[in-house]
Design a protein around this motif. Structure first.
Motif, PDB file in Angstrom:
ATOM      1  N   TYR A  53      -3.263   3.349 -12.526  1.00 20.24           N
ATOM      2  CA  TYR A  53      -3.561   2.695 -11.465  1.00 20.24           C
ATOM      3  C   TYR A  53      -4.465   1.468 -11.604  1.00 20.24           C
ATOM      4  CZ  TYR A  53      -2.517   7.330  -9.494  1.00 20.24           C
ATOM      5  OH  TYR A  53      -1.780   8.564  -8.950  1.00 20.24           O
ATOM      6  N   CYS A 107       0.647   4.211  -2.422  1.00 19.05           N
ATOM      7  CA  CYS A 107      -0.766   4.319  -3.119  1.00 19.05           C
ATOM      8  C   CYS A 107      -1.326   5.700  -2.619  1.00 19.05           C
ATOM      9  CB  CYS A 107      -1.516   3.120  -2.572  1.00 19.05           C
ATOM     10  SG  CYS A 107      -1.127   1.723  -3.207  1.00 19.05           S
ATOM     11  N   CYS A 163      -3.700   2.048  -6.274  1.00 22.30           N
ATOM     12  CA  CYS A 163      -2.301   1.928  -6.356  1.00 22.30           C
ATOM     13  C   CYS A 163      -1.721   1.696  -7.922  1.00 22.30           C
ATOM     14  CB  CYS A 163      -2.056   0.380  -5.474  1.00 22.30           C
ATOM     15  SG  CYS A 163      -2.514   0.337  -3.882  1.00 22.30           S
ATOM     16  N   TRP A 208       0.800  -1.229  -0.061  1.00 22.38           N
ATOM     17  CA  TRP A 208       0.016  -0.055   0.020  1.00 22.38           C
ATOM     18  C   TRP A 208       1.028   1.126   0.113  1.00 22.38           C
ATOM     19  CZ3 TRP A 208      -3.814  -1.711   4.451  1.00 22.38           C
ATOM     20  CH2 TRP A 208      -4.760  -3.113   4.064  1.00 22.38           C
TER      21      TRP A 208
END
Length: 651
Positions: A262, A180, A250, A177
């Protein structure tokens, strides 16, 4: 019929079950015992422990009496806070503290924690970080959001970015993560939610950009204080809700965030996780370890002549030795209720194309008395070294500097630009404080003898008052005073350094706005009196920001003030504030400082605390520099070398 050994076994098993049931029942009755010894606890279990302690009207009344006495008699901005001026660029709500305390007392709170937090929040709303109330009973847990955010400028757009995750407190947090973009929080556009939170929940500053910076968390760029009051992902108090819903997108595999490619967005429900303090086993031992004050039963009769304070407890509180946990390597000192212990300063010469630029990273002005000589020697040696190595431009990084010793700040200014007059300041008058200052001069003791005013002897600078308008009131103040640094000078023998190398335009202040108290006054004097330009770091894009926060002047804390009263033999003065009935401390501004004017008038609009002094230029964190401070300094170096941050005249 069962053999006797089996009967015995059943009896032991029954005893074990009954003991276990009794233990479970005890844990249910004592929620603190349920989590004692654990590393972490859920939000609900931590809340149950903290809310176990019932609201006590006597404790509430004693607490409010002390706060009211301090704010009415000693807090220099009490009157203007109730009816503040309108200042373009600052968000200044009106807060009548005494009325707010009345409303709090009228409530029938469900727990002591709720009452204590209401008091802390009331003072926080004044947005003067010097003014604070810290109930240490309810500051022992650390509450973490496993997703920690920073704000980055990415493709000309300010985004909420996952800076790092805390999978040590929540294993479900994924390292993937990091990097992100968080697009929504609890169904609201993420940046709107963060700005709204900064405006309404952070008492760090009257500048919303500083508040915004204060609630975000850049892992590798943090020297500051652990107030823990209202960081977006880190609290020392119980958060308002158990979970937050983060919607993230992300970067696709093999791409960088700046490429704006993304995967599909997804939403994660993220809990607040409590880090449990050590050194308690039950609710009773929690109270004894963290909450019970040595003064809880004292001062029932304030006219009694045998009153004495527990100096060991006051010293423990004053020195910040009250937290069972730190935040994982971050200094646990607080702006108004704690102390920094260094490191104080670092000199860094940049490399490559920027080798003509040096950084002076001043992390704190809270110089311990035993470190003064080393601090001054190191500062002068650093300048001499820069000069010898041909450094032509200096970045003075004051970001996340919570202030400290005003004389340390005076030393910095004088070393760069020779002796300059201090800014005018004064202290709010009260008959009680007059008695304190007169006693201090008679005994030649405590900090109250460190102030002087031209033409006034002894304590007459305080007793011969002047009157100014503050809010809707006429308020008495001392004569304009300056702070004597004789005690600093007595402990420091430093060779004179005369700066002939760097002009004002060769120095650039870098600040994220979290340059407070002494740091704010130093930065303001460098900017206003010596024309040193200032660069703001971070904040809300498109919103001009200040480079200093809570520049009100000088603060005191109840713990140190009561120790002064003990030294002066004034603990039985009928107007002396009583110690808190629970282990707690409060801070307040007692000396207000004015910005320089052609003629001193004492107007509230000339106060630094109620003035907007904008940065001259701006820089933001981005994907390249957010986790590498040297890359950030290199970006700043390009600006100063190109002369792209000239002084802006806002007049």
């Amino acid at each position: 019929m069962l053999p006797s050994n089996k009967l015995l076994g059943l009896a032991i098993l029954g005893l074990f079950i009954s003991v276990k049931s009794a233990a479970a029942a005890a844990a249910d009755a004592d929620p603190c015992a349920r989590i004692a010894g654990n590393k972490t606890a859920s939000f609900q279990d931590a809340k149950a422990c903290l809310d176990h302690f019932k609201y006590d009207k006597d404790i509430a009344q004693q607490t409010v009496d002390t706060i009211r006495k301090v704010t009415n008699e000693l807090y220099v901005f009490n009157d203007v806070a109730a009816s503040p001026p309108t200042v373009e660029g600052l968000a200044i709500p009106a807060v009548n503290i005494s009325y707010g305390l009345d409303l709090i007392l009228d409530e029938d709170w469900k727990s002591d924690r709720e009452f204590q937090e209401a008091v802390a929040l009331l003072l926080d709303k004044v947005q003067d970080a010097h003014l604070s109330y810290s109930p240490f009973c309810y500051r022992q847990f650390i509450f973490w959001q496993p997703i920690q955010l920073n704000a980055l400028l990415r493709n000309k757009r300010l985004v909420a970015n996952v800076a790092y995750v805390k999978n040590d407190v929540w294993p479900e947090a994924k390292e993937s993560w990091v990097g992100c973009e968080v697009t929504e929080i609890d169904g609201l556009e993420a940046m709107d939610m963060i700005v709204n939170y900064a405006v309404n929940n952070n008492g760090e500053s009257k500048d919303v950009n500083t508040c915004f910076n204060n609630i975000m968390n850049t892992k590798s760029y943090f020297h500051g204080w652990d107030d823990g009051a209202d960081d977006l992902g880190y609290h020392r108090f119980l958060p308002a809700q158990e979970f937050h819903n983060y919607t993230m997108r992300c970067p696709k595999s093999g791409t960088l965030p700046v490429q704006d490619e993304y995967d599909e967005p997804f939403t994660v429900q993220v809990p607040w996780v409590a880090q449990v303090p050590p050194n308690f086993q039950t609710a009773d031992s929690y109270w004894a370890s963290f909450c019970k004050s040595a003064h809880q039963n004292d001062h029932q009769n304030i006219t009694k002549r045998t009153i004495h304070y527990d100096l060991h407890e006051l010293k423990t509180i004053n020195e910040g030795e009250v937290f069972a946990l730190n935040s994982g390597g971050v200094n646990i000192a607080t702006n108004a209720v704690g102390n920094s212990r260094g490191p104080y300063i670092e000199f860094i010469q940049l490399t490559g194309h920027n080798e003509k630029v040096g950084v002076i990273d001043i992390q704190s002005f809270s110089i311990a008395s035993q470190d003064r000589q080393a601090f001054t020697d190191e500062f002068i040696a650093g300048l001499e070294n820069f000069e010898a190595k041909g450094v032509e431009k200096i970045i003075l990084d004051l970001s996340s500097n919570g202030g400290g010793d005003a004389c340390a700040g005076e030393f910095i200014i004088n070393t760069f630009f020779n002796s300059t007059p201090d800014y005018a300041s004064d202290i709010k008058y009260s008959p009680f404080l007059e008695r304190v200052i007169e006693k201090a001069h008679k005994q030649e003791n405590t900090k109250w003898i460190d102030y002087k005013s031209s033409g006034f002897e002894g304590s007459s600078w305080f007793t011969q008052t002047k009157e100014y308008t503050r809010g809707r009131s006429t308020v008495k103040f001392s004569q304009p005073v300056s702070l004597s640094c004789e005690s600093w000078d007595d402990t420091v023998t430093t060779k004179k350094y005369h700066n002939t190398k760097w002009k004002s335009s060769d120095v650039l202040i870098l600040s994220d706005g979290r340059c407070g108290s002494t740091c704010a006054i130093v930065a303001s004097r460098l900017r206003l009196s010596h024309q040193v330009p200032a660069m703001g770091l971070g904040g809300i894009r498109g919103n001009r920001m200040q480079f200093a926060s809570f520049p009100g002047g000088e603060s005191d804390r109840l713990s140190s003030f009561l120790m002064d009263l003990e030294i002066l033999g004034m603990v039985d003065d009928p107007d002396a504030p009583a110690p808190f009935p629970e282990r707690a401390d409060m801070g307040w501004t007692f000396r207000e400082v004015y910005k320089p004017t052609s003629s001193f008038s004492g107007q509230e609009t000339d106060l630094l605390e109620y003035s907007a002094i904008n940065a001259d230029c701006r820089i933001y964190f981005d994907d390249n520099n957010a986790d590498d401070i040297k890359k950030l300094w290199a970006d700043v170096a390009k600006v100063i070398l190109a002369g792209q941050c000239p002084l802006v005249n806002d007049e």
